[in-house]
Write a protein that holds these residues in place. Structure first.
Motif, PDB file in Angstrom:
ATOM      1  N   ALA A 155      50.274  27.656  -5.300  1.00  0.00           N
ATOM      2  CA  ALA A 155      49.007  27.945  -4.636  1.00  0.00           C
ATOM      3  C   ALA A 155      49.192  28.004  -3.124  1.00  0.00           C
ATOM      4  CB  ALA A 155      47.967  26.891  -5.012  1.00  0.00           C
ATOM      5  N   ILE A 156      49.952  27.052  -2.582  1.00  0.00           N
ATOM      6  CA  ILE A 156      50.183  27.015  -1.137  1.00  0.00           C
ATOM      7  C   ILE A 156      50.991  28.223  -0.691  1.00  0.00           C
ATOM      8  CG2 ILE A 156      51.414  25.758   0.681  1.00  0.00           C
ATOM      9  CD1 ILE A 156      50.499  23.174  -0.697  1.00  0.00           C
ATOM     10  N   GLU A 157      51.973  28.598  -1.488  1.00  0.00           N
ATOM     11  CA  GLU A 157      52.770  29.779  -1.153  1.00  0.00           C
ATOM     12  C   GLU A 157      51.899  31.024  -1.102  1.00  0.00           C
ATOM     13  OE1 GLU A 157      56.660  32.246  -2.868  1.00  0.00           O
ATOM     14  OE2 GLU A 157      56.036  30.373  -3.799  1.00  0.00           O
ATOM     15  N   ALA A 158      50.966  31.117  -2.032  1.00  0.00           N
ATOM     16  CA  ALA A 158      50.074  32.278  -2.054  1.00  0.00           C
ATOM     17  C   ALA A 158      49.101  32.263  -0.876  1.00  0.00           C
ATOM     18  CB  ALA A 158      49.300  32.315  -3.370  1.00  0.00           C
ATOM     19  N   LEU A 159      48.679  31.064  -0.470  1.00  0.00           N
ATOM     20  CA  LEU A 159      47.698  30.951   0.606  1.00  0.00           C
ATOM     21  C   LEU A 159      48.312  31.063   1.990  1.00  0.00           C
ATOM     22  CD1 LEU A 159      45.654  27.973  -0.870  1.00  0.00           C
ATOM     23  CD2 LEU A 159      44.727  30.241  -0.376  1.00  0.00           C
ATOM     24  N   GLY A 160      49.554  30.620   2.125  1.00  0.00           N
ATOM     25  CA  GLY A 160      50.142  30.525   3.451  1.00  0.00           C
ATOM     26  C   GLY A 160      49.725  29.228   4.107  1.00  0.00           C
ATOM     27  N   LYS A 161      50.373  28.882   5.192  1.00  0.00           N
ATOM     28  CA  LYS A 161      50.093  27.614   5.848  1.00  0.00           C
ATOM     29  C   LYS A 161      48.777  27.661   6.610  1.00  0.00           C
ATOM     30  CE  LYS A 161      54.836  25.978   6.418  1.00  0.00           C
ATOM     31  NZ  LYS A 161      55.865  25.514   7.384  1.00  0.00           N
ATOM     32  N   ALA A 162      48.063  26.529   6.558  1.00  0.00           N
ATOM     33  CA  ALA A 162      46.865  26.391   7.371  1.00  0.00           C
ATOM     34  C   ALA A 162      47.287  26.061   8.796  1.00  0.00           C
ATOM     35  CB  ALA A 162      45.977  25.283   6.803  1.00  0.00           C
ATOM     36  N   ASP A 163      46.326  26.038   9.720  1.00  0.00           N
ATOM     37  CA  ASP A 163      46.643  25.767  11.125  1.00  0.00           C
ATOM     38  C   ASP A 163      47.375  24.444  11.296  1.00  0.00           C
ATOM     39  OD1 ASP A 163      45.487  28.135  11.819  1.00  0.00           O
ATOM     40  OD2 ASP A 163      43.564  27.259  12.367  1.00  0.00           O
ATOM     41  N   VAL A 164      46.957  23.425  10.515  1.00  0.00           N
ATOM     42  CA  VAL A 164      47.560  22.110  10.654  1.00  0.00           C
ATOM     43  C   VAL A 164      48.772  21.952   9.739  1.00  0.00           C
ATOM     44  CG1 VAL A 164      46.218  20.945   8.859  1.00  0.00           C
ATOM     45  CG2 VAL A 164      46.953  19.654  10.874  1.00  0.00           C
ATOM     46  N   GLY A 165      49.010  22.881   8.858  1.00  0.00           N
ATOM     47  CA  GLY A 165      50.132  22.801   7.933  1.00  0.00           C
ATOM     48  C   GLY A 165      49.675  22.360   6.560  1.00  0.00           C
ATOM     49  N   ARG A 166      49.511  23.287   5.638  1.00  0.00           N
ATOM     50  CA  ARG A 166      49.016  22.958   4.300  1.00  0.00           C
ATOM     51  C   ARG A 166      50.129  22.295   3.494  1.00  0.00           C
ATOM     52  NH1 ARG A 166      46.500  27.624   3.403  1.00  0.00           N
ATOM     53  NH2 ARG A 166      44.366  26.955   3.708  1.00  0.00           N
ATOM     54  N   ILE A 167      49.836  21.145   2.853  1.00  0.00           N
ATOM     55  CA  ILE A 167      50.875  20.396   2.143  1.00  0.00           C
ATOM     56  C   ILE A 167      50.430  20.024   0.728  1.00  0.00           C
ATOM     57  CG2 ILE A 167      51.811  19.440   4.281  1.00  0.00           C
ATOM     58  CD1 ILE A 167      50.485  16.739   3.439  1.00  0.00           C
ATOM     59  N   PRO A 168      51.404  19.920  -0.211  1.00  0.00           N
ATOM     60  CA  PRO A 168      51.117  19.415  -1.551  1.00  0.00           C
ATOM     61  C   PRO A 168      51.479  17.933  -1.639  1.00  0.00           C
ATOM     62  CG  PRO A 168      53.264  20.462  -1.548  1.00  0.00           C
ATOM     63  CD  PRO A 168      52.765  20.475  -0.112  1.00  0.00           C
ATOM     64  N   ILE A 169      50.741  17.161  -2.428  1.00  0.00           N
ATOM     65  CA  ILE A 169      51.062  15.746  -2.589  1.00  0.00           C
ATOM     66  C   ILE A 169      51.166  15.389  -4.073  1.00  0.00           C
ATOM     67  CG2 ILE A 169      50.034  15.047  -0.404  1.00  0.00           C
ATOM     68  CD1 ILE A 169      47.587  14.047  -1.991  1.00  0.00           C
ATOM     69  N   VAL A 170      51.865  14.299  -4.333  1.00  0.00           N
ATOM     70  CA  VAL A 170      52.043  13.774  -5.691  1.00  0.00           C
ATOM     71  C   VAL A 170      50.948  12.754  -5.953  1.00  0.00           C
ATOM     72  CG1 VAL A 170      53.664  12.660  -7.271  1.00  0.00           C
ATOM     73  CG2 VAL A 170      54.534  14.036  -5.364  1.00  0.00           C
TER      74      VAL A 170
END
Length: 433
Positions: free
Chosen positions: A219-234
């Motif tokens: 999902a993040i790869e498809a969206l691209g990074k947000a201004d602050v840096g989009r991250i996935p968490i466990v």
């Protein structure tokens, strides 16, 4: 019997480990809480749990307190600060989206939603101990127009009212797939869905953690990074006793497998649901908590292993192959029980079979050293593995426990027990051990 003995031996070895002093990590001990230090705005590895006790959790190695569902968020923030921890502050409006008929959702205009959320944020926006914003209500559904309108208005209000630009996070249900996470995630900075393996029906098929993290990263790869840096968490579980008490001894292996596999597959932080001693987990709460605390110390403590997952670069040093044991594990994805059915889409409930390698291998280069993580996701089979030759002149360290590792004919070679996690650190010639 053999399976249990192998797991117990692996856990004993893990308990004997010594700190790895190689990676440097910002420390939260004896420092004022500052949300700016928490990733992705800073370098502090985020290791947290819902509804905990900040003072206790700080002593147990946690680097962030919360989030919490308490009405008095200011009080929870004060507790976190007193413990030297930052806090994901909860904001939002009880929109009654998940209420049962005849109760209906609130009908608020975008202007009213923004007005209320703006007031909540501005009241505490100057407090630097807030690391992230935690938005409620949770589990918003992309196929409900009013829920997406709320999500858009609320997140726009948060960003406009927060001069520090802190990340926004909303909990997503366990069976969310990449397509759904992309639709809600475009409003968010932290993507975190439930990884509640046992609760979701995958107690003996824990490769589901890999599927789960894959949904977030896709999902993040498809969206691209947000201004602050989009991250996935466990987001692993601490919410229920095993149905069979004879399985209680497997909890340390479950926690290590689920947490590390999620990080190996791309996770940039850990949030456990939950640290509250729920009635459903009274028998084994302490086992779960102590197991997660040991992991917290490895990732967010002086050894700073979390920095490898935050900043390590994927640069494979060797190829690792399976000599004996399962090479692949099938996974039947889709909602398999009654968990979160009202917020799971029909597409997400549909069953489908995917296959993953039984042995996950992740190699991360950090500060000139390569960390080779191995994770066996089989619940009942030991895997025998071997690598291609290592570069000459370097040294190897077995991080779990921290001691020298002797290659076999210049190669990695050995056995990894069911659900075991290994970490081998390669220091090239000239870097020092």
């Amino acid at each position: 019997m053999i399976r249990s003995l192998l797991i117990l031996l692996a856990l004993f070895a893990a308990a004997c480990r010594k700190p790895d002093s190689a990676p440097a990590v910002p420390q939260h001990k004896d420092q004022p809480a500052s949300g700016a230090r928490v990733f992705p705005r800073g370098d502090l590895f985020p290791f947290m749990g819902y509804s905990g006790v900040p003072g206790r959790d700080a002593r147990s190695g946690f680097s962030v307190a919360g989030p919490s569902y308490d009405e008095d968020q200011k009080a929870k923030l004060a507790e976190a600060k007193a413990a030297g921890l930052s806090y994901p502050y909860k904001v939002g409006i009880d929109m009654k989206f998940h209420a049962k008929p005849p109760e209906k959702p609130l009908e608020l205009s975008a202007e009213e939603i923004k007005k209320r959320i703006t007031a909540q944020v501005k009241e505490v926006a100057a407090d630097e101990s807030i690391c992230w914003w935690y938005l409620g209500p949770e589990e918003l559904r992309h196929w409900r127009e009013n829920e997406m309108a709320y999500l858009q208005s609320a997140t726009e209000a948060i960003r406009a009212a927060d001069p520090m630009g802190r990340p926004i996070w909303m909990y997503e249900p366990n069976h969310r797939d990449a397509a759904s996470l992309e639709k809600t995630g475009r409003f968010l900075d932290v993507i975190g869905k439930g990884f509640y393996t046992n609760l979701a029906g995958y107690q003996d098929n824990r490769i589901w953690v890999r599927w789960s993290m894959e949904q977030e990263t896709k999902a993040i790869e498809a969206l691209g990074k947000a201004d602050v840096g989009r991250i996935p968490i466990v987001m692993p579980e601490l919410c229920a006793d095993p149905e069979d008490p004879a399985l209680d001894h497997l909890i340390p292996a479950w926690t290590r497998h689920d947490t590390y596999l999620g990080l190996m597959c791309g996770g940039k932080g850990v949030a456990i649901w939950s640290l509250f001693p729920r009635n459903e987990v009274k028998r084994t709460w302490r086992i779960w908590y102590d197991s997660y605390s040991a992991i917290a110390r490895e990732l967010a403590g002086p050894s700073g292993l979390g920095q490898v997952f935050l900043h390590g670069i994927k640069e494979p040093l060797v190829e690792v192959s399976v000599l004996d044991g399962p090479k692949e594990l099938p996974l039947t994805k889709g909602a398999r029980n009654s968990l979160e059915t009202t917020t799971t889409s029909e597409a997400e409930k549909a069953e489908g079979v995917v296959t993953y390698p039984a042995l996950c291998v992740t190699q991360l280069c950090f500060k000139g050293r390569t960390y080779i993580f191995l994770c066996n996701s089989s619940s009942d089979s030991t895997i025998k593995y071997q690598s291609t030759p290592l570069p000459e002149g370097g040294t190897l360290t077995d991080v779990f426990p921290f001691r020298p590792y002797q290659p076999t004919n210049g190669k990695l070679y050995g056995w990894i027990a069911p659900l075991e996690v290994k970490c081998l650190r390669f220091d090239p010639a000239g870097t020092g051990g």
